[in-house]
Design an enzyme around this catalytic site. Structure first.
Site, PDB file in Angstrom:
ATOM      1  N   GLY A   8       0.818  -1.213   0.000  1.00 38.57           N
ATOM      2  CA  GLY A   8       0.000   0.000   0.000  1.00 38.57           C
ATOM      3  C   GLY A   8       0.847   1.255   0.000  1.00 38.57           C
ATOM      4  N   LYS A 175      -6.456   8.415  19.690  1.00 40.65           N
ATOM      5  CA  LYS A 175      -6.449   8.772  18.256  1.00 40.65           C
ATOM      6  C   LYS A 175      -7.847   8.583  17.663  1.00 40.65           C
ATOM      7  CE  LYS A 175      -4.817   9.794  14.149  1.00 40.65           C
ATOM      8  NZ  LYS A 175      -4.052   9.083  13.160  1.00 40.65           N
ATOM      9  N   SER A 244      -9.505  13.244   6.441  1.00 39.30           N
ATOM     10  CA  SER A 244      -9.476  12.271   5.344  1.00 39.30           C
ATOM     11  C   SER A 244     -10.865  11.730   4.996  1.00 39.30           C
ATOM     12  CB  SER A 244      -8.518  11.122   5.654  1.00 39.30           C
ATOM     13  OG  SER A 244      -8.988  10.374   6.739  1.00 39.30           O
TER      14      SER A 244
HETATM   15  N1  LIG Z   1      -2.724  10.379   5.048  1.00 43.94           N
HETATM   16  C1  LIG Z   1      -2.636  10.729   6.313  1.00 43.94           C
HETATM   17  O1  LIG Z   1      -2.323  11.896   6.598  1.00 43.94           O
HETATM   18  C2  LIG Z   1      -2.883   9.718   7.420  1.00 43.94           C
HETATM   19  C3  LIG Z   1      -2.551  10.092   8.734  1.00 43.94           C
HETATM   20  C4  LIG Z   1      -2.727   9.175   9.754  1.00 43.94           C
HETATM   21  C5  LIG Z   1      -3.251   7.921   9.474  1.00 43.94           C
HETATM   22  N2  LIG Z   1      -3.586   7.581   8.200  1.00 43.94           N
HETATM   23  C6  LIG Z   1      -4.113   6.233   7.967  1.00 43.94           C
HETATM   24  O2  LIG Z   1      -3.141   5.483   7.264  1.00 43.94           O
HETATM   25  C7  LIG Z   1      -3.784   4.500   6.415  1.00 43.94           C
HETATM   26  C8  LIG Z   1      -3.304   4.711   4.979  1.00 43.94           C
HETATM   27  O3  LIG Z   1      -3.792   5.978   4.549  1.00 43.94           O
HETATM   28  P1  LIG Z   1      -3.203   6.780   3.314  1.00 43.94           P
HETATM   29  O4  LIG Z   1      -3.624   8.193   3.490  1.00 43.94           O
HETATM   30  O5  LIG Z   1      -1.766   6.486   3.114  1.00 43.94           O
HETATM   31  O6  LIG Z   1      -4.039   6.131   2.109  1.00 43.94           O
HETATM   32  P2  LIG Z   1      -3.733   6.191   0.525  1.00 43.94           P
HETATM   33  O7  LIG Z   1      -2.883   7.363   0.209  1.00 43.94           O
HETATM   34  O8  LIG Z   1      -5.051   6.036  -0.142  1.00 43.94           O
HETATM   35  O9  LIG Z   1      -2.849   4.889   0.294  1.00 43.94           O
HETATM   36  C9  LIG Z   1      -3.373   3.592   0.289  1.00 43.94           C
HETATM   37  C10 LIG Z   1      -2.562   2.794  -0.700  1.00 43.94           C
HETATM   38  O10 LIG Z   1      -2.969   1.430  -0.633  1.00 43.94           O
HETATM   39  C11 LIG Z   1      -2.930   0.946  -1.971  1.00 43.94           C
HETATM   40  N3  LIG Z   1      -3.670  -0.308  -2.060  1.00 43.94           N
HETATM   41  C12 LIG Z   1      -5.001  -0.544  -1.892  1.00 43.94           C
HETATM   42  N4  LIG Z   1      -5.278  -1.847  -2.041  1.00 43.94           N
HETATM   43  C13 LIG Z   1      -4.107  -2.461  -2.316  1.00 43.94           C
HETATM   44  C14 LIG Z   1      -3.737  -3.794  -2.602  1.00 43.94           C
HETATM   45  N5  LIG Z   1      -4.638  -4.785  -2.618  1.00 43.94           N
HETATM   46  N6  LIG Z   1      -2.438  -4.062  -2.846  1.00 43.94           N
HETATM   47  C15 LIG Z   1      -1.504  -3.093  -2.839  1.00 43.94           C
HETATM   48  N7  LIG Z   1      -1.784  -1.796  -2.576  1.00 43.94           N
HETATM   49  C16 LIG Z   1      -3.075  -1.495  -2.333  1.00 43.94           C
HETATM   50  C17 LIG Z   1      -3.489   2.074  -2.780  1.00 43.94           C
HETATM   51  O11 LIG Z   1      -3.202   1.852  -4.144  1.00 43.94           O
HETATM   52  P3  LIG Z   1      -3.729   2.764  -5.368  1.00 43.94           P
HETATM   53  O12 LIG Z   1      -2.592   3.674  -5.663  1.00 43.94           O
HETATM   54  O13 LIG Z   1      -3.978   1.791  -6.452  1.00 43.94           O
HETATM   55  O14 LIG Z   1      -4.960   3.476  -4.901  1.00 43.94           O
HETATM   56  C18 LIG Z   1      -2.726   3.241  -2.164  1.00 43.94           C
HETATM   57  O15 LIG Z   1      -1.442   3.339  -2.733  1.00 43.94           O
HETATM   58  C19 LIG Z   1      -5.291   4.727   6.592  1.00 43.94           C
HETATM   59  O16 LIG Z   1      -5.819   3.850   7.568  1.00 43.94           O
HETATM   60  C20 LIG Z   1      -5.373   6.170   7.098  1.00 43.94           C
HETATM   61  O17 LIG Z   1      -6.545   6.427   7.869  1.00 43.94           O
HETATM   62  C21 LIG Z   1      -3.405   8.452   7.165  1.00 43.94           C
END
Ligand SMILES: NC(=O)c1ccc[n+]([C@@H]2O[C@H](COP(=O)([O-])OP(=O)(O)OC[C@H]3O[C@@H](n4cnc5c(N)ncnc54)[C@H](OP(=O)(O)O)[C@@H]3O)[C@@H](O)[C@H]2O)c1
Length: 292
Positions: A8, A175, A244
């Protein structure tokens, strides 16, 4: 040299992969749904650009020493397909996701004692599939213990702080209380500034009080004052900040509503604690996810 698979590589996964490979002490491979010929992470202090090793199909994957999972919580089932080949030699997995059910989500794929839940504090966005903006310091919180220590060692020499918490239950529920209030903005389609209005704040308070009651039943230490602390946190943000859940709803993406407010309803039911406000938020947001 540790061989690490990052499943991911989005906003959070991209930051982790960049810092881990930047140490020169780790061999990092990205498990992605798409080819990623190059990757750039703009951190507060430096830009890290690299040509990643990438697997785009679980059939290509082989055993590694550590797996870091940074997909969205609702993608657990598809993520699970990577875990059998990656953990074939007993590798632990660190789950960097929001919510409080990190172990439950991956217990169908990996023995629970090898799952390390991680609280992520990292403001990050992914404007393009190969470019991530790390907008502030990154702090990870894990349960204290040998697995947590081994995980923290992976980040030695990076700008990612890893805290070993003797009371992880309190850390992860604190959190969740913060995230729970984000449903107000997602419901109203109004950014953080809406929390300056008393009516919206009161809905936030009701959602958070239910979360605190359920968290306490789970053993977390959550003071009553946390509600006003979280409201002040939202009020101090630039008024146009998007959480988000709100950003996902605006973009027409699925929302992590089940892992957040849904968890409060589900776990509250196990303890006989009523959570009508969160139940309503879940049903309304689920209805909004469906095309009209
Ligand atoms: N962003 C923040 O600021 C933040 C802060 C704290 C916590 N979080 C938490 O961290 C977690 C990740 O969030 P994020 O913001 O990083 O999300 P994101 O940017 O949407 O990243 C998720 C990634 O997972 C990939 N993915 C989905 N299914 C997959 C699979 N089967 N195999 C391989 N890759 C796959 C997606 O691919 P695609 O490129 O194809 O979509 C994307 O690259 C979440 O639970 C979120 O709540 C985020």
């Amino acid at each position: 040299m540790a061989r690490i698979a990052l499943v991911g590589p989005g906003a959070i996964g991209g930051i982790m992969a960049a810092w881990l490979q930047d140490t020169g002490a780790n061999d990092v491979v990205l498990c992605s749904r798409r080819p990623l010929p190059h990757f750039t992470v703009e951190t507060p202090n430096k830009v890290i650009s690299f040509k990643p090793a990438v697997w785009t199909d679980p059939k290509e994957a082989g055993p590694v020493d550590w797996v870091l999972v940074a997909t969205k919580a609702y993608d657990a089932e598809a993520t699970g397909r990577w875990l059998k080949p990656l953990t074939a030699r007993g590798a632990p997995i660190a789950v960097l996701q929001n919510g409080v059910e990190h172990r439950e989500r991956f217990a169908p794929y990996v023995p629970v004692e090898r799952i390390l839940p991680v609280v992520v504090q990292a403001p990050a966005e992914r404007p393009e599939p190969t470019r991530v903006l790390q907008r502030g310091p990154t702090r990870l919180v894990v349960p204290a213990g040998p697995l947590g220590q081994a995980f923290a060692a992976l980040f030695a020499g990076t700008e990612v702080a890893v805290d070993l918490s003797p009371d992880f239950q309190t850390a992860v529920w604190t959190k969740l209380v913060l995230n729970i209030a984000g449903a107000v903005s997602a419901l109203l389609l109004r950014p953080a500034g809406v929390m300056h209005e008393e009516s919206a704040s009161e809905i936030g308070r009701m959602l958070m009080r239910e979360c605190i009651a359920v968290g306490r039943a789970e053993g977390a230490v959550l003071p009553d004052e946390l509600v006003e602390t979280v409201l002040q946190h939202y009020r101090k943000q630039p008024p146009d900040s998007l959480n988000s859940l709100h950003a996902d709803r605006l973009a027409g993406r699925p929302m992590e509503i089940d892992a957040r407010n849904g968890a409060v309803v589900r776990i509250g039911r196990q303890h006989g604690i009523p959570t009508p406000c969160n139940a309503m938020a879940v049903e309304l947001l689920r209805a909004m996810e469906k095309p009209a």
